[in-house]
Design a protein around this motif. Structure first.
Motif, PDB file in Angstrom:
ATOM      1  N   TYR A 289      19.080   7.508  -3.492  1.00 47.39           N
ATOM      2  CA  TYR A 289      18.403   6.423  -4.212  1.00 47.39           C
ATOM      3  C   TYR A 289      17.704   5.486  -3.235  1.00 47.39           C
ATOM      4  O   TYR A 289      16.561   5.061  -3.468  1.00 47.39           O
ATOM      5  CB  TYR A 289      19.418   5.650  -5.055  1.00 47.39           C
ATOM      6  N   TYR A 290      18.378   5.185  -2.145  1.00 44.16           N
ATOM      7  CA  TYR A 290      17.783   4.303  -1.137  1.00 44.16           C
ATOM      8  C   TYR A 290      16.518   4.927  -0.546  1.00 44.16           C
ATOM      9  O   TYR A 290      15.491   4.258  -0.388  1.00 44.16           O
ATOM     10  CB  TYR A 290      18.805   4.028  -0.033  1.00 44.16           C
ATOM     11  N   ILE A 291      16.571   6.207  -0.231  1.00 49.84           N
ATOM     12  CA  ILE A 291      15.412   6.889   0.355  1.00 49.84           C
ATOM     13  C   ILE A 291      14.234   6.895  -0.612  1.00 49.84           C
ATOM     14  O   ILE A 291      13.101   6.554  -0.251  1.00 49.84           O
ATOM     15  CB  ILE A 291      15.788   8.330   0.751  1.00 49.84           C
TER      16      ILE A 291
ATOM     17  N   PRO B 290       8.899   4.250   2.656  1.00 55.16           N
ATOM     18  CA  PRO B 290       7.516   4.692   2.392  1.00 55.16           C
ATOM     19  C   PRO B 290       7.460   6.205   2.214  1.00 55.16           C
ATOM     20  O   PRO B 290       8.278   6.942   2.769  1.00 55.16           O
ATOM     21  CB  PRO B 290       6.762   4.245   3.655  1.00 55.16           C
ATOM     22  N   HIS B 291       6.478   6.667   1.454  1.00 53.86           N
ATOM     23  CA  HIS B 291       6.401   8.095   1.134  1.00 53.86           C
ATOM     24  C   HIS B 291       6.236   8.957   2.383  1.00 53.86           C
ATOM     25  O   HIS B 291       6.794  10.045   2.470  1.00 53.86           O
ATOM     26  CB  HIS B 291       5.243   8.345   0.160  1.00 53.86           C
ATOM     27  N   GLY B 292       5.471   8.495   3.343  1.00 50.10           N
ATOM     28  CA  GLY B 292       5.318   9.274   4.568  1.00 50.10           C
ATOM     29  C   GLY B 292       6.627   9.427   5.320  1.00 50.10           C
ATOM     30  O   GLY B 292       6.946  10.507   5.837  1.00 50.10           O
ATOM     31  N   ILE B 293       7.405   8.346   5.367  1.00 48.97           N
ATOM     32  CA  ILE B 293       8.703   8.390   6.043  1.00 48.97           C
ATOM     33  C   ILE B 293       9.657   9.321   5.296  1.00 48.97           C
ATOM     34  O   ILE B 293      10.452  10.041   5.906  1.00 48.97           O
ATOM     35  CB  ILE B 293       9.303   6.976   6.146  1.00 48.97           C
ATOM     36  N   ILE B 294       9.565   9.320   3.964  1.00 44.77           N
ATOM     37  CA  ILE B 294      10.421  10.211   3.169  1.00 44.77           C
ATOM     38  C   ILE B 294      10.140  11.667   3.520  1.00 44.77           C
ATOM     39  O   ILE B 294      11.059  12.474   3.713  1.00 44.77           O
ATOM     40  CB  ILE B 294      10.202   9.967   1.662  1.00 44.77           C
TER      41      ILE B 294
END
Length: 278
Positions: free
Chosen positions: A113-115, A120-124
């Protein structure tokens, strides 16, 4: 280091949700089903109460900080946390009753949930790549190491020491396949565990201490004999198993790392000293 990183990540996420409102349920699939189920009105009511309690909690917390009433912060937040937990448990009970006794797993969804909601989407995407690549590399290395150990330490030593190269290659491939099947079966079993991260830490704590003790002996205790280390490792590992089975609720599982490591080092040193005196 891996276990420390996992625990550190858990602590950081825990601290984050001390100052940012967590969802009433981290399992978004479960809360989605409740919102669209027969008890959607009660679900919406509980979510509203949960948000109101959280806002009052944060307001009281800020007031305590502003007035330097540090000593009452824990008591204040605990009372509100109990109310939040009460609402969460009520939703979990509703979910269980509406799904024929099936429980909604919560603990494994906190980090997800935290992720998904705060990074940010790029970091995900990068994080997912790191997780997948690390899992693939570590899994392949472990399976190949198990196959090599099975060939060298068991098959060649106990079975056929003069095995030809092509036959050894075939046996290593077969053992790699068998160890892979065993890993898949273990993964299928692990998904039934309520808290996967805790299960991994418990399993690791039973073995990490003994392994660490052996490595420390190899690096810093040059005069300790191999036989003493072997006996100490076996004895310490069995002791950890016994302590876990008999005192599962009395001894926190992380202490088994310390017990296993200290047991190996102390016993190996004592055995080596005893042998030298003789």
């Amino acid at each position: 280091p891996l276990q420390f990183f996992i625990l550190l990540t858990g602590v950081l996420v825990f601290l984050f949700f001390q100052f940012n409102e967590p969802p009433v349920l981290f399992n978004q699939n479960a809360i989605h089903q409740l919102r669209n189920g027969t008890l959607q009105d009660r679900t919406a009511e509980i979510e509203k109460e949960y948000s109101e309690i959280w806002n009052r909690r944060q307001l009281k917390y800020q007031e305590s900080i502003a007035s330097n009433e540090i000593n009452v912060i824990n008591e204040t937040t605990k009372s509100y946390d109990d109310e939040l937990e009460k609402r969460r448990n009520e939703l979990l009970t509703i979910y269980k009753e509406s799904h024929n006794g099936k429980e909604a797993k919560e603990s494994d969804y906190v980090f997800l949930y935290y992720i998904l909601n705060y990074l940010p989407h790029g970091i995900i995407g990068l994080l997912l790549c790191v997780i997948i690549s690390a899992a693939m590399s570590s899994t392949s290395g472990e399976i190949n190491a198990l196959a090599a150990t099975s060939i060298i330490d068991f098959y060649k030593r106990l079975g056929n020491p003069d095995i030809q190269a092509h036959r050894q290659l075939l046996m290593s491939k077969l053992l790699t396949f068998l160890w892979g099947i065993l890993a898949i079966l273990f993964a299928l079993f692990a998904q039934m565990v309520e808290n996967l991260i805790e299960a991994v830490n418990i399993l690791g704590s039973l073995f990490y201490g003994t392994i660490l003790g052996v490595f420390l002996l190899a690096f810093f205790f040059k005069r300790v004999t191999a036989r003493s280390v072997f006996i100490a490792a076996i004895t310490s590992q069995l002791s950890v198993f016994v302590l876990y089975l008999l005192f599962k609720n009395e001894i926190a599982y992380l202490w088994h790392n310390v017990i296993g490591c200290a047991g190996v080092i102390i016993l190996a040193v004592l055995l080596s000293l005893t042998k030298k005196r003789k």
